[in-house]
Write an enzyme that holds these catalytic residues in place. Structure first.
Site, mmCIF file in Angstrom:
data_model
loop_
_atom_site.group_PDB
_atom_site.id
_atom_site.type_symbol
_atom_site.label_atom_id
_atom_site.label_comp_id
_atom_site.label_asym_id
_atom_site.label_seq_id
_atom_site.Cartn_x
_atom_site.Cartn_y
_atom_site.Cartn_z
ATOM 1 N N TYR A 186 0.821 -1.212 0.000
ATOM 2 C CA TYR A 186 0.000 0.000 0.000
ATOM 3 C C TYR A 186 0.854 1.261 0.000
ATOM 4 C CZ TYR A 186 -4.266 -2.608 0.038
ATOM 5 O OH TYR A 186 -5.281 -3.440 -0.352
ATOM 6 N N ARG B 73 1.538 1.671 -3.615
ATOM 7 C CA ARG B 73 0.370 2.182 -4.353
ATOM 8 C C ARG B 73 0.089 3.638 -3.998
ATOM 9 N NH1 ARG B 73 -4.791 -1.153 -3.773
ATOM 10 N NH2 ARG B 73 -5.561 0.569 -4.999
ATOM 11 N N GLN C 16 -15.550 4.151 -6.417
ATOM 12 C CA GLN C 16 -14.973 2.964 -5.778
ATOM 13 C C GLN C 16 -13.462 3.144 -5.652
ATOM 14 O OE1 GLN C 16 -16.806 -0.796 -7.728
ATOM 15 N NE2 GLN C 16 -17.266 0.887 -9.104
ATOM 16 N N ASN C 17 -12.955 4.217 -6.216
ATOM 17 C CA ASN C 17 -11.500 4.418 -6.228
ATOM 18 C C ASN C 17 -11.016 4.966 -4.903
ATOM 19 O OD1 ASN C 17 -11.720 3.568 -8.822
ATOM 20 N ND2 ASN C 17 -11.530 5.601 -9.737
ATOM 21 N N VAL C 18 -9.841 4.535 -4.529
ATOM 22 C CA VAL C 18 -9.263 4.993 -3.265
ATOM 23 C C VAL C 18 -8.299 6.158 -3.499
ATOM 24 C CG1 VAL C 18 -9.601 2.782 -2.109
ATOM 25 C CG2 VAL C 18 -7.464 3.190 -3.347
ATOM 26 N N HIS D 100 -15.066 2.830 -1.075
ATOM 27 C CA HIS D 100 -14.031 1.879 -0.657
ATOM 28 C C HIS D 100 -12.895 2.537 0.122
ATOM 29 C CE1 HIS D 100 -15.447 -1.079 -4.053
ATOM 30 N NE2 HIS D 100 -16.272 -1.029 -3.022
ATOM 31 N N CYS E 189 -5.749 2.694 12.898
ATOM 32 C CA CYS E 189 -5.230 1.570 13.661
ATOM 33 C C CYS E 189 -6.082 0.332 13.390
ATOM 34 C CB CYS E 189 -5.239 1.912 15.154
ATOM 35 S SG CYS E 189 -4.757 0.501 16.172
ATOM 36 N N CYS F 3 -7.649 -0.544 17.320
ATOM 37 C CA CYS F 3 -8.632 0.314 17.992
ATOM 38 C C CYS F 3 -9.403 1.185 17.014
ATOM 39 C CB CYS F 3 -7.967 1.176 19.065
ATOM 40 S SG CYS F 3 -6.947 2.514 18.395
ATOM 41 N N SER G 88 -15.927 -2.432 -13.862
ATOM 42 C CA SER G 88 -16.332 -3.724 -14.420
ATOM 43 C C SER G 88 -17.691 -4.150 -13.886
ATOM 44 C CB SER G 88 -15.284 -4.792 -14.096
ATOM 45 O OG SER G 88 -15.115 -4.893 -12.689
HETATM 46 P P1 OAD Z 1 -11.957 -3.200 -12.477
HETATM 47 O O1 OAD Z 1 -10.492 -3.346 -12.677
HETATM 48 O O2 OAD Z 1 -12.723 -4.414 -12.066
HETATM 49 O O3 OAD Z 1 -12.611 -2.641 -13.797
HETATM 50 C C1 OAD Z 1 -12.059 -1.556 -14.491
HETATM 51 C C2 OAD Z 1 -12.942 -1.219 -15.672
HETATM 52 O O4 OAD Z 1 -12.419 -0.067 -16.270
HETATM 53 C C3 OAD Z 1 -13.027 -2.305 -16.755
HETATM 54 O O5 OAD Z 1 -14.375 -2.531 -17.105
HETATM 55 C C4 OAD Z 1 -12.256 -1.677 -17.933
HETATM 56 O O6 OAD Z 1 -12.786 -2.053 -19.193
HETATM 57 C C5 OAD Z 1 -12.491 -0.214 -17.675
HETATM 58 N N1 OAD Z 1 -11.494 0.706 -18.247
HETATM 59 C C6 OAD Z 1 -10.183 0.481 -18.507
HETATM 60 N N2 OAD Z 1 -9.609 1.581 -19.002
HETATM 61 C C7 OAD Z 1 -10.592 2.540 -19.061
HETATM 62 C C8 OAD Z 1 -10.620 3.886 -19.479
HETATM 63 N N3 OAD Z 1 -9.550 4.512 -19.954
HETATM 64 N N4 OAD Z 1 -11.803 4.549 -19.395
HETATM 65 C C9 OAD Z 1 -12.914 3.937 -18.921
HETATM 66 N N5 OAD Z 1 -12.926 2.661 -18.514
HETATM 67 C C10 OAD Z 1 -11.779 1.960 -18.567
HETATM 68 O O7 OAD Z 1 -12.149 -1.987 -11.440
HETATM 69 P P2 OAD Z 1 -13.422 -1.640 -10.532
HETATM 70 O O8 OAD Z 1 -14.681 -1.955 -11.246
HETATM 71 O O9 OAD Z 1 -13.210 -0.258 -10.056
HETATM 72 O O10 OAD Z 1 -11.831 -2.713 -4.475
HETATM 73 O O11 OAD Z 1 -13.230 -2.659 -9.340
HETATM 74 C C11 OAD Z 1 -14.066 -2.582 -8.225
HETATM 75 C C12 OAD Z 1 -13.292 -2.851 -6.960
HETATM 76 O O12 OAD Z 1 -12.573 -4.077 -7.070
HETATM 77 C C13 OAD Z 1 -12.231 -1.822 -6.643
HETATM 78 O O13 OAD Z 1 -12.738 -0.684 -5.973
HETATM 79 C C14 OAD Z 1 -11.275 -2.575 -5.784
HETATM 80 C C15 OAD Z 1 -11.258 -3.911 -6.497
HETATM 81 O O14 OAD Z 1 -10.961 -5.018 -5.697
HETATM 82 C C16 OAD Z 1 -11.139 -2.243 -3.416
HETATM 83 O O15 OAD Z 1 -10.037 -1.772 -3.503
HETATM 84 C C17 OAD Z 1 -11.835 -2.383 -2.129
#
Ligand code: OAD
Length: 286
Positions: free
Chosen positions: A73, A76, A111-113, A129, A137, A140, A230
Site C-alpha cells: 500500500y 500504491r 470505488q476508487n481509493v 471503498h 489503527c 482500535c 467492471s
Molecule cells: P476493475 O479493474 O474491475 O474494472 C475496471 C474497468 O475499467 C473495466 O471494465 C475496464 O474495461 C475499464 N477501463 C479500462 N480503461 C478505461 C478507461 N480509460 N476509461 C474507462 N474505462 C476503462 O475496477 P473496478 O470496477 O473499479 O476494491 O473494481 C471494483 C473494486 O474491485 C475496486 O474498488 C477494488 C477492487 O478489488 C477495493 O479496492 C476495495
C-alpha cells in the site's frame, strides 16, 4: 497509443443530461487508468492479474503478514501521489458544476481509493471503498494523522473512510516504497496496534454513511453515469440497477463490455478521458 476517435454523442442524450436535476456519477478504476493508475481486472495490466487479493486486500492477509501488505500500500500510495487527474476527472468536476449552477445536484460516487476527483475539482466525493492516503489503527480503529501514528479522534467507520485528501497518513515514507518492498506498519500511539490503510478490504463492510448516501442518490437520480467499472464488486455494482429501477437513464462509459449492459440505456464505448469531455461538451457547450 493512438488517439481515440472523437465519440458520437446523441443529441437526445446530451439534452437528457442538460435537463437532469439529479445526476449520479459512479466511477471505478477505469476512470483513473489514463492517469497511470492500474485497474484491477484488465487483462495483463490489472493489479489482480499480477497480485493475489487474498494476500494483500483482506484483514486476514494484514494479520498474517502486515509488512507485506503495508509495503504494497505504501507503493500504491506513492503511485497515486505521482499521478494527475485526467480529462475524464475534469469533465466530471465540470458536470457537477454545471448541474449545480442550474439548480440541480450531481453526486460523485467512487470505488476508487485515489483522490483524483478531488484534485480535479469535484466536491463532496463519496468514497465507497475508502481513501488510500488515510490510515487507521487495525486494533482500535483510531484515525492516524499525517505526521505519524497519533490518534486523531475516532468517529466512526463512515467518517474514517470518507474524504480523500492528499495527506500521507500513517507515517509512510514520503518517497514511497518500491513495488514489492516489505515495510513494517507504524504503530498506533494510542494502543500500540498496527496501522493499516483506511480502505475497505474484501470481506469488510462499506462505510455506512457513504453507502446510504450513494444508495439514496441512485434511487433519486434522473441520470446515472457508470464510468470505468467492471460492475462486478457489490454492493457498488448494485447502484446502476437501483437507479434504473427508479426510472433513471443509465449511461455506461467504458472501452469494453461489462455485465451491466442489460441495464444500460446508452453504452458509450471508449476511454473516459475522451468520452466524458465529449459528453459534457455536448450537453453544456465546449
Ligand atoms: P476493475 O479493474 O474491475 O474494472 C475496471 C474497468 O475499467 C473495466 O471494465 C475496464 O474495461 C475499464 N477501463 C479500462 N480503461 C478505461 C478507461 N480509460 N476509461 C474507462 N474505462 C476503462 O475496477 P473496478 O470496477 O473499479 O476494491 O473494481 C471494483 C473494486 O474491485 C475496486 O474498488 C477494488 C477492487 O478489488 C477495493 O479496492 C476495495
Amino acid at each position: 497509443m493512438t488517439a481515440a476517435p472523437e465519440p458520437e454523442i446523441a443529441g437526445e442524450l446530451a439534452e437528457a443530461l442538460r435537463t437532469a436535476r439529479r445526476v449520479v456519477v459512479l466511477t471505478g478504476a477505469g476512470a483513473s487508468a489514463e492517469s497511470g493508475i492500474p485497474t484491477f481486472r484488465d487483462a495483463l495490466t490489472g493489479l489482480w492479474e499480477r497480485y493475489d487479493p487474498a494476500q494483500l486486500a483482506t484483514p486476514e492477509a494484514f494479520a498474517a503478514d502486515p509488512d507485506l501488505v503495508w509495503g504494497w500500500y505504501v507503493w500504491r500510495r506513492s503511485l497515486v501521489a505521482r499521478c494527475r487527474p485526467n480529462p475524464g476527472h475534469g469533465a466530471i468536476a465540470r458536470l457537477q458544476r454545471e448541474v449545480g449552477e442550474r439548480g440541480g445536484g450531481a453526486m460523485v460516487v467512487t470505488q476508487n481509493v485515489d483522490d483524483l476527483h478531488e484534485r480535479a475539482g469535484a466536491q463532496d466525493v463519496i468514497h465507497l471503498h475508502g481513501a488510500i492516503a488515510q490510515s487507521r489503527c487495525a486494533d482500535c480503529g483510531e484515525k492516524v494523522r499525517e505526521d505519524g501514528a497519533e490518534p486523531a479522534g475516532g468517529d466512526g467507520h463512515a467518517e474514517r473512510a470518507q474524504g480523500g485528501g492528499a495527506a500521507q497518513g500513517g507515517g509512510a515514507p514520503r518517497d514511497g516504497g518500491a513495488e514489492g518492498r516489505r515495510i513494517p506498519p507504524p504503530r498506533c500511539a494510542g494502543c500500540g496496534g498496527p496501522v493499516r490503510p483506511a480502505i475497505v478490504w474484501f470481506g469488510e463492510a462499506l462505510p455506512q454513511v457513504a453507502w446510504r448516501r450513494a444508495e439514496e442518490g441512485a434511487a433519486n437520480a434522473d441520470v446515472l453515469l457508470s464510468v470505468g467499472t467492471s460492475s462486478t464488486v457489490y454492493p457498488a455494482a448494485e447502484l446502476p440497477h437501483i437507479a434504473r429501477r427508479a426510472g433513471a437513464r443509465v449511461v455506461q462509459v467504458n472501452p469494453s463490455s461489462t455485465g451491466l449492459e442489460p441495464a444500460v440505456h446508452d453504452d458509450l464505448r471508449g476511454p473516459a478521458g475522451t468520452v466524458l469531455p465529449a459528453l459534457v461538451a455536448a450537453a453544456f457547450g465546449p
